[in-house]
Design a protein around this motif. Structure first.
Motif, short mmCIF file in Angstrom:
data_model
loop_
_atom_site.label_atom_id
_atom_site.label_comp_id
_atom_site.label_asym_id
_atom_site.label_seq_id
_atom_site.Cartn_x
_atom_site.Cartn_y
_atom_site.Cartn_z
N LEU A 163 0.84 -1.19 0.00
CA LEU A 163 0.00 0.00 0.00
C LEU A 163 0.88 1.24 0.00
CD1 LEU A 163 -1.55 0.48 3.59
CD2 LEU A 163 0.32 -1.07 3.09
N GLU A 164 0.27 2.38 -0.30
CA GLU A 164 1.02 3.63 -0.38
C GLU A 164 1.17 4.22 1.02
OE1 GLU A 164 2.52 4.79 -2.99
OE2 GLU A 164 1.75 3.26 -4.36
N LEU A 165 2.07 3.66 1.77
CA LEU A 165 2.33 4.12 3.13
C LEU A 165 3.83 4.02 3.37
CD1 LEU A 165 1.30 5.01 5.95
CD2 LEU A 165 1.09 2.58 6.52
N ASN A 166 4.50 5.15 3.37
CA ASN A 166 5.95 5.20 3.55
C ASN A 166 6.29 5.42 5.01
OD1 ASN A 166 5.30 6.42 0.70
ND2 ASN A 166 7.36 5.57 0.54
N CYS A 167 6.85 4.43 5.65
CA CYS A 167 7.32 4.59 7.02
C CYS A 167 8.71 5.24 7.02
CB CYS A 167 7.42 3.24 7.73
SG CYS A 167 5.83 2.46 8.06
N GLN A 168 9.00 5.97 8.08
CA GLN A 168 10.35 6.47 8.25
C GLN A 168 11.29 5.31 8.58
OE1 GLN A 168 10.87 9.81 7.75
NE2 GLN A 168 13.07 9.36 7.72
N LEU A 169 10.83 4.45 9.49
CA LEU A 169 11.63 3.29 9.89
C LEU A 169 10.68 2.12 10.18
CD1 LEU A 169 14.26 1.93 10.59
CD2 LEU A 169 14.29 3.13 12.78
N GLY A 170 10.22 1.46 9.11
CA GLY A 170 9.33 0.31 9.26
C GLY A 170 10.07 -0.86 9.89
N GLU A 171 9.39 -1.58 10.78
CA GLU A 171 10.04 -2.68 11.50
C GLU A 171 8.99 -3.62 12.10
OE1 GLU A 171 12.25 -4.56 12.57
OE2 GLU A 171 14.25 -3.68 12.35
N SER A 172 9.48 -4.73 12.65
CA SER A 172 8.73 -5.64 13.52
C SER A 172 7.40 -6.11 12.90
CB SER A 172 8.46 -4.96 14.88
OG SER A 172 7.90 -5.85 15.80
N PRO A 173 7.42 -6.69 11.69
CA PRO A 173 6.17 -7.20 11.12
C PRO A 173 5.69 -8.45 11.86
CG PRO A 173 8.02 -7.86 9.77
CD PRO A 173 8.58 -6.95 10.82
N VAL A 174 4.38 -8.54 12.07
CA VAL A 174 3.74 -9.67 12.75
C VAL A 174 2.48 -10.02 11.98
CG1 VAL A 174 2.73 -10.54 14.89
CG2 VAL A 174 4.60 -8.87 14.99
N TRP A 175 2.29 -11.31 11.68
CA TRP A 175 1.08 -11.75 10.99
C TRP A 175 0.05 -12.20 12.03
CZ3 TRP A 175 -1.55 -11.41 6.70
CH2 TRP A 175 -2.58 -12.30 6.45
N ASP A 176 -1.16 -11.61 11.95
CA ASP A 176 -2.27 -12.00 12.82
C ASP A 176 -3.24 -12.83 11.99
OD1 ASP A 176 -4.44 -12.25 14.48
OD2 ASP A 176 -4.41 -10.17 15.17
N ALA A 177 -3.15 -14.16 12.14
CA ALA A 177 -3.96 -15.06 11.32
C ALA A 177 -5.45 -14.88 11.58
CB ALA A 177 -3.55 -16.50 11.58
N GLY A 178 -5.83 -14.63 12.83
CA GLY A 178 -7.24 -14.49 13.17
C GLY A 178 -7.90 -13.32 12.48
N ARG A 179 -7.13 -12.30 12.14
CA ARG A 179 -7.67 -11.11 11.48
C ARG A 179 -7.23 -11.00 10.03
NH1 ARG A 179 -8.33 -6.16 15.61
NH2 ARG A 179 -8.55 -7.29 17.56
N SER A 180 -6.47 -11.96 9.54
CA SER A 180 -5.91 -11.88 8.19
C SER A 180 -5.21 -10.54 8.00
CB SER A 180 -7.00 -12.07 7.12
OG SER A 180 -7.60 -13.33 7.24
N ALA A 181 -4.43 -10.15 8.99
CA ALA A 181 -3.83 -8.82 8.99
C ALA A 181 -2.33 -8.89 9.20
CB ALA A 181 -4.46 -7.96 10.09
N ILE A 182 -1.63 -8.04 8.50
CA ILE A 182 -0.21 -7.83 8.74
C ILE A 182 -0.07 -6.55 9.58
CG2 ILE A 182 0.07 -6.67 6.50
CD1 ILE A 182 2.73 -8.80 8.33
N CYS A 183 0.69 -6.66 10.65
CA CYS A 183 0.88 -5.54 11.57
C CYS A 183 2.38 -5.23 11.63
CB CYS A 183 0.37 -5.89 12.97
SG CYS A 183 -1.29 -6.60 13.01
#
Length: 296
Positions: A7-27
């Motif tokens: 998606l079009e979202l530029n973080c300054q310092l993106g880090e620590s990705p976690v997959w939440d299977a119950g929500r089908s979401a990447i955090c």
């Protein structure tokens, strides 16, 4: 392999990705942007929690909350309202030159997180473990505490102190959370880029994000060999995690290049979240923080 920008979202310092299977979401977090981002890969809904201070890393709690290592403490965060509840006071609360960095939970729900100085001062960081309402020092005097992962049998903990260009391993006692017998299992050439965050696949291989290296590489911790790599269109690759319905999609966080004098020239992809769909390998569900570990 096709790399897709999520998606079009530029973080300054993106880090620590976690997959939440119950929500089908990447955090994931934006450390410098002081935010936690959540993107539902089914609905396309995107949600951000603004924190007002740097956030080094997040984990999922077994009650659905986020757990986050902030500048001064570890907190539980309501994902909808952003309401915070303190878990432990940060051990470096009075050390104004440091902040939290990468971290994860082990299979018993203990939360491991590290620190570093804002200026990357040598030996200024540490690695801590939160369990039973106590934050205990585990590895002192590191420089940039970064990637952490456990072997499939939970008998080995892998750890990265970024400027060493090494992955070290410790014998791990899952019952007690104790570590011992440090040894080097991977040595990385400088031209590969600095080792940053990492995850592990179902074959026991480590996937390491390389800051300055334009890649996520797959490494064998038994032989120290580099097996393969996924190339990214941006230099500063920070971390990765497997997700998707079958854990075959690799989500990858990146950061902007703050060293550029002309900020208007920043690449539009820098700091974005990427995914390599059906990458040919599978990962594992994220370990969740046991909220009972808030009680001593």
């Amino acid at each position: 392999m096709t790399i897709q920008k999520m998606l079009e979202l530029n973080c300054q310092l993106g880090e620590s990705p976690v997959w939440d299977a119950g929500r089908s979401a990447i955090c994931w977090v934006d450390i410098s942007g002081q935010a936690i981002h959540e993107f539902n890969t089914v609905s396309g809904a995107q949600h951000t929690v603004l924190l007002g201070q740097p956030v080094g890393c997040i984990a999922l709690c077994d009650n659905g909350d986020f757990l986050a290592a902030l500048k001064d403490e570890v907190v539980r965060i309501d994902r909808l309202t952003g309401t915070m509840q303190s878990v432990v006071t940060g051990p470096e609360r009075r050390l104004l030159t440091n902040r939290s960095n990468d971290g994860k939970c082990d299979a018993r729900g203990r939360f491991w997180f590290g620190t570093k100085s804002f200026t990357d001062e040598t030996g200024a960081g540490n690695l801590y473990c939160v369990a039973d309402g106590i934050c205990s020092l585990q590895i002192p005097r590191v420089t940039i505490s970064n990637g952490i992962a456990w072997s499939l049998d939970n008998r080995t903990m892998y750890y990265i102190d970024t400027p060493t260009f090494k992955v070290v391993a410790y014998d791990y006692d899952l019952d007690t959370g104790s570590i011992s017998n440090k040894r080097t299992v991977i040595e990385i050439a400088e031209e590969e880029g600095f080792p940053d965050g990492m995850t592990i696949d179902t074959e026991g291989m480590l996937w390491i994000a390389h800051w300055g290296g334009f890649q996520v590489a797959r490494w064998n911790p038994s032989t120290g060999a580099k097996l393969s790599a996924i190339r990214l269109p941006v230099a500063n690759v920070t971390s990765c995690v497997f997700g998707g319905a079958t854990y075959e999609d690799l989500y990858i966080t990146t950061a902007r290049d703050d060293m550029r004098l002309d900020k208007d020239s920043i690449d539009n992809d820098e700091g974005c979240l990427f995914v390599a769909r059906h990458c040919g390998f599978k990962g594992l569900p994220a370990n969740r923080f046991n909220v009972k570990n808030t009680e001593n």
